[in-house]
Design a protein around this motif. Structure first.
Motif, PDB file in Angstrom:
ATOM      1  N   ARG A  93      -4.994   0.257  -4.363  1.00  0.00           N
ATOM      2  CA  ARG A  93      -4.232   0.409  -3.122  1.00  0.00           C
ATOM      3  C   ARG A  93      -5.116   0.392  -1.893  1.00  0.00           C
ATOM      4  O   ARG A  93      -4.684  -0.012  -0.824  1.00  0.00           O
ATOM      5  N   TRP A  94      -6.373   0.798  -2.026  1.00  0.00           N
ATOM      6  CA  TRP A  94      -7.263   0.756  -0.856  1.00  0.00           C
ATOM      7  C   TRP A  94      -7.650  -0.681  -0.526  1.00  0.00           C
ATOM      8  O   TRP A  94      -7.917  -1.001   0.632  1.00  0.00           O
TER       9      TRP A  94
ATOM     10  N   ASP B 250      -4.587  -6.103  -5.358  1.00  0.00           N
ATOM     11  CA  ASP B 250      -4.135  -4.845  -5.959  1.00  0.00           C
ATOM     12  C   ASP B 250      -4.760  -4.645  -7.333  1.00  0.00           C
ATOM     13  O   ASP B 250      -5.162  -3.538  -7.692  1.00  0.00           O
TER      14      ASP B 250
ATOM     15  N   TRP C 168       0.842  -1.192   0.000  1.00  0.00           N
ATOM     16  CA  TRP C 168       0.000   0.000   0.000  1.00  0.00           C
ATOM     17  C   TRP C 168       0.881   1.247   0.000  1.00  0.00           C
ATOM     18  O   TRP C 168       0.607   2.216  -0.729  1.00  0.00           O
TER      19      TRP C 168
ATOM     20  N   THR D  34       1.013   4.038  -2.894  1.00  0.00           N
ATOM     21  CA  THR D  34       0.770   5.430  -2.536  1.00  0.00           C
ATOM     22  C   THR D  34       1.911   6.317  -3.026  1.00  0.00           C
ATOM     23  O   THR D  34       1.675   7.411  -3.556  1.00  0.00           O
TER      24      THR D  34
ATOM     25  N   LEU E 167      -4.835  -1.851   1.638  1.00  0.00           N
ATOM     26  CA  LEU E 167      -4.984  -1.348   2.999  1.00  0.00           C
ATOM     27  C   LEU E 167      -6.077  -2.114   3.750  1.00  0.00           C
ATOM     28  O   LEU E 167      -5.918  -2.442   4.935  1.00  0.00           O
TER      29      LEU E 167
END
Length: 146
Positions: free
Chosen positions: A120-121, A115, A40, A44, A124
């Motif tokens: 990316r969330w 992914d 993540w 980012t 997470l």
């Protein structure tokens, strides 16, 4: 009075089987959570333009990925070792700790589709889900303090 021994000559402790299984699974899930958190961070950094989208082996982001992957396996093995403190055999604790580290590396494959489909969330969220799963399993490990 004789005590039952295992094939290795150590005192048999059948109650430790569940402990070892829970410790290996819990630490492998914690390792997967760490890997997804590192990925993540990588995603980012790529979105913000700090890191290249296609890193080469000489880029610092490639080192972050590699160290996050290997570091999570090491963390998983150390965590499994410490969770299995009631096991008196260092050989067994070490073997199960290595298994936990290896399983962590195998579970890292899950991060690729997460992914790809969720971005990316999703990574997470996977990290958070693994933290919750780890804490739930930690409650079942005797002597863990949770």
């Amino acid at each position: 009075m004789t005590t039952e021994t295992s094939p290795t000559g150590e005192p048999a402790a059948p109650e430790h089987v569940g402990l070892a299984i829970r410790a290996v699974i819990a630490s492998a899930l914690a390792g997967l959570g760490l890997i997804s958190a590192v990925l993540w961070l990588v995603r980012t950094l790529q979105v913000t333009g700090v890191a290249p989208l296609t890193p080469t082996p000489s880029d610092a982001i490639a080192n972050l990925i590699l160290l996050g992957w290997l570091g999570s396996a090491c963390m998983s093995a150390i965590l499994a070792w410490s969770l299995m403190a009631p096991l008196t055999s260092a050989y067994r604790r070490g073997a199960f700790a290595m298994v936990a580290g290896f399983v962590t590396l195998l579970l890292a494959v899950v991060t690729w589709p997460v992914d790809s489909f969720f971005g990316r969330w999703g990574l997470l969220a996977l990290s958070g889900a693994m933290a919750v799963a780890f804490l739930l399993l930690l409650r079942r490990v005797p002597g863990s303090g949770a």
